[in-house]
Design an enzyme around this catalytic site. Structure first.
Site, PDB file in Angstrom:
ATOM      1  N   LYS A 281       0.845  -1.202   0.000  1.00 38.28           N
ATOM      2  CA  LYS A 281       0.000   0.000   0.000  1.00 38.28           C
ATOM      3  C   LYS A 281       0.879   1.250   0.000  1.00 38.28           C
ATOM      4  O   LYS A 281       2.005   1.209   0.485  1.00 38.28           O
ATOM      5  CB  LYS A 281      -0.859   0.024   1.277  1.00 38.28           C
ATOM      6  CG  LYS A 281      -2.017  -0.947   1.281  1.00 38.28           C
ATOM      7  CD  LYS A 281      -2.828  -0.782   2.566  1.00 38.28           C
ATOM      8  CE  LYS A 281      -4.010  -1.736   2.586  1.00 38.28           C
ATOM      9  NZ  LYS A 281      -5.009  -1.468   1.539  1.00 38.28           N
ATOM     10  N   ARG A 355     -10.604 -11.315   1.486  1.00 36.65           N
ATOM     11  CA  ARG A 355     -11.415 -12.385   0.890  1.00 36.65           C
ATOM     12  C   ARG A 355     -10.687 -13.722   0.960  1.00 36.65           C
ATOM     13  O   ARG A 355     -11.308 -14.781   1.009  1.00 36.65           O
ATOM     14  CB  ARG A 355     -11.800 -12.007  -0.548  1.00 36.65           C
ATOM     15  CG  ARG A 355     -10.632 -11.754  -1.455  1.00 36.65           C
ATOM     16  CD  ARG A 355     -11.000 -10.958  -2.695  1.00 36.65           C
ATOM     17  NE  ARG A 355     -11.065  -9.521  -2.439  1.00 36.65           N
ATOM     18  CZ  ARG A 355     -11.393  -8.606  -3.347  1.00 36.65           C
ATOM     19  NH1 ARG A 355     -11.712  -8.968  -4.568  1.00 36.65           N
ATOM     20  NH2 ARG A 355     -11.399  -7.332  -3.026  1.00 36.65           N
TER      21      ARG A 355
HETATM   22  N1  BES Z   1      -8.352  -3.580   4.161  1.00 38.00           N
HETATM   23  C1  BES Z   1      -8.425  -3.142   2.816  1.00 38.00           C
HETATM   24  C2  BES Z   1      -9.676  -2.334   2.525  1.00 38.00           C
HETATM   25  C3  BES Z   1      -9.689  -0.948   3.102  1.00 38.00           C
HETATM   26  C4  BES Z   1      -8.879   0.036   2.593  1.00 38.00           C
HETATM   27  C5  BES Z   1     -10.561  -0.648   4.108  1.00 38.00           C
HETATM   28  C6  BES Z   1      -8.927   1.307   3.127  1.00 38.00           C
HETATM   29  C7  BES Z   1     -10.632   0.629   4.629  1.00 38.00           C
HETATM   30  C8  BES Z   1      -9.792   1.606   4.148  1.00 38.00           C
HETATM   31  C9  BES Z   1      -8.430  -4.341   1.886  1.00 38.00           C
HETATM   32  O1  BES Z   1      -7.648  -5.421   2.287  1.00 38.00           O
HETATM   33  C10 BES Z   1      -7.866  -3.882   0.588  1.00 38.00           C
HETATM   34  O2  BES Z   1      -6.720  -3.523   0.553  1.00 38.00           O
HETATM   35  N2  BES Z   1      -8.697  -3.889  -0.451  1.00 38.00           N
HETATM   36  C11 BES Z   1      -8.283  -3.437  -1.723  1.00 38.00           C
HETATM   37  C12 BES Z   1      -8.842  -4.385  -2.745  1.00 38.00           C
HETATM   38  C13 BES Z   1      -8.273  -4.178  -4.127  1.00 38.00           C
HETATM   39  C14 BES Z   1      -6.817  -4.567  -4.162  1.00 38.00           C
HETATM   40  C15 BES Z   1      -9.071  -5.017  -5.090  1.00 38.00           C
HETATM   41  C16 BES Z   1      -8.830  -2.035  -1.933  1.00 38.00           C
HETATM   42  O3  BES Z   1      -9.939  -1.753  -1.495  1.00 38.00           O
HETATM   43  O4  BES Z   1      -8.120  -1.209  -2.504  1.00 38.00           O
HETATM   44 MN    MN Z   2      -5.650  -5.246   1.728  1.00 40.13          MN
END
Ligand code: BES
Ligand code: MN
Ligand code: ZN
Length: 506
Positions: A281, A355
């Site tokens: 990230k 997931r």
């Molecule tokens: N935990 C995150 C989702 C999230 C991000 C929740 C920011 C709250 C604030 C999750 O694991 C994630 O990183 N999801 C990705 C999915 C994508 C790679 C398809 C996202 O939402 O960017």
């Molecule tokens: Mn994630």
């Protein structure tokens, strides 16, 4: 915290602080009016002279009131009567209890159940009072050298107008107290940093809950060896890059008269820190990914509320706990893994890890032949784009279950919003190399994440709650919200009520 209920003349109530809600530009409510009569028209004069502005959430302490047996009077603005609905009522409660928490009093009396709210009865208002009291007392200062003085408030008397309402107020407060404590427990788990709240820490918390429950809660923890033997490779793939071993935590509560009654299963995403893994990230606000276990925290909080209330339902609470870190052993983009169900997954983005832990937990849930399965997860940033920070995202393979959850959210004022889970979206998860990919591209990110989970939930009624936008606040107020403990607890209480209706019909 205690919530005694009292009827009778409020002017004679000997409390350290009597709390009186007041509408803006409107006649006084019954309790206020009786206090006004007893105190040489103190309240009416304050309002007439403009010394108290009853706008929503405004509070004023009156340290001495002639003719009243209480030591202090706290006025709380409700705003305009026509704008006073659930959200306003809760805002007024929060303002009142925040003020009370700052006073040197260990007890108070409140007159909130007489505030008129369309379609909300005394029990509901009492429940909101108790929940708000618990939430206002919450502190998270374990890591501060100088701690803010803790509130002494230990008893809140509910003043009700007629004795018919007393039993309803008592029962409402009992529920609200337990829900409030569950919410606070979830907030603490959420707020704990990733270096403290690890998967094994969560497992320890579960074992401690089991021990404190006096046999009401059975706890089983599957470690990495057990998960390997089981075949939960998808869950394990997420924690591969972490020094912290993954865990699958299973808590069982049997409250139904029939021990064999099909249980309701809750499944919480417990990513104790989400760096994104090799699909790292960006740095901005990455600290907030300590909140990526708030789904798990809400499952813990709901278990605590259930242990407080003891409804006649069977519950299985599952937490899929892992830490998502980049490392030499971490899963790479393009890796193909085999899930517990047997489906292969191409991991195109290691940041879509929630997931991957949930799918194995859903497969694990099958063994309980559940009446329903609800997973709770901070799953997608896209959910924040779609719904912001007020509504939890709800997707389901069963419309009755979706409606039950929407209703529970309305009842607990912890609301969700239903999004479509149409088959048309499934093809976004097609993979050239495996049974499915773990991402579905930019469009409808919340829906394709749920589509992925749906592939592992085909043998029971299932719903998914995406709490990415509702589980915590950012900025100056940064902290976990404890949502959706209110919704989930209400959902289980409603299932208990369903069972009663069914038995009576037999
Ligand atoms: N935990 C995150 C989702 C999230 C991000 C929740 C920011 C709250 C604030 C999750 O694991 C994630 O990183 N999801 C990705 C999915 C994508 C790679 C398809 C996202 O939402 O960017
Ligand atoms: Mn994630
Ligand atoms: Zn995540």
């Amino acid at each position: 915290m205690e919530f005694p209920v009292r009827t009778g003349n409020p002017a004679k109530v000997e409390s350290a602080c009597i709390v009186i809600p007041v509408f803006k530009e409107e006649a006084l409510l019954p309790t206020a009016s009786r206090l006004d009569d007893a105190s040489e028209r103190l309240l009416a004069q304050l309002l007439e002279r403009g010394d108290f502005d009853a706008r929503l959430g405004n509070v004023q302490l009156i340290p001495f009131a002639p003719g009243l047996s209480s030591e202090r009077l706290l006025l709380v603005g409700l705003g305009k009567r026509e704008a006073c609905q659930e959200t306003a009522f809760r805002k007024a409660l929060d303002a009142a209890f925040t003020a009370l928490a700052g006073l040197p009093v260990d007890e108070a009396a409140v007159a909130f159940t007489e505030v008129p709210l369309a379609d909300r009865d005394t029990a509901w208002k009492a429940r909101m009072v108790a929940e708000a009291a618990q939430r206002a007392l919450y502190r998270f200062d374990e890591f501060k050298s100088e701690k803010a003085p803790a509130s002494r408030l230990a008893s809140v008397t509910l003043l009700v107008n007629d004795s018919d309402d007393a039993a309803a107020a008592r029962e409402g407060a009992r529920i609200g107290d337990a829900v409030g404590r569950g919410i606070n427990a979830a907030r603490t788990l959420g707020n704990l940093p990733g270096n403290v709240c690890t998967p094994s820490y969560l497992a320890e918390r579960a074992e401690a809950l089991g021990e404190a429950s006096g046999g009401a809660l059975q706890v089983e923890v599957l470690d990495e060896e057990a998960l390997e033997a089981l075949g939960a490779h998808s869950l394990l793939s997420v924690g591969r890059g972490s020094e912290q071993p993954s865990r699958l935590i299973v808590m069982t509560y049997q409250g139904a008269e029939d021990a064999d009654e099909a249980p309701h299963v809750l499944v919480g995403k417990g990513i104790t820190f989400d760096t994104g893994g090799i699909s790292l990230k960006p740095g901005e606000a990455m600290d907030e990914m300590k909140f990526d276990m708030c789904g798990a925290a809400s499952v813990f909080g709901t278990v605590e509320a259930v242990l407080g209330i003891r409804p006649k339902v069977n519950l299985v609470a599952i937490v899929a706990a892992a830490e998502n870190m980049p490392d030499g052993r971490a899963t790479r983009p393009g890796d193909i893994i085999r899930t517990l169900k047997g489906l292969s997954v191409e991991v195109l983005n290691t940041d879509a890890e929630g997931r991957l832990v949930l799918c194995d937990a859903l497969t694990y849930a099958e063994r309980f032949t559940p009446a329903s399965v609800v997973d709770i997860a901070t799953l997608t940033g896209a959910c924040i784009i779609a719904l912001g920070h007020h509504a939890t995202g709800l997707l389901a393979n069963d419309d009755d279950l979706a409606l039950d959850l929407l209703d529970a959210g309305e009842a607990a004022w912890d609301r969700a919003w239903h999004l479509p889970l149409w088959d048309e979206y499934q093809e976004q998860l097609d993979s050239n190399f495996a049974d499915l990919a773990n991402i579905g591209g930019r469009p409808a990110g919340t829906i394709t994440a749920a589509c992925f989970l749906a592939r592992f939930a085909d043998s029971f009624p299932w719903a998914h709650l995406d709490i990415a936008g509702t589980a915590w606040s950012s900025g100056k107020q940064k902290g976990a919200s404890g949502r959706p403990v209110g919704l989930l607890t209400q959902y289980l209480l409603d299932r208990e009520a369903d069972a009663v209706v069914e038995t009576e019909a037999e």
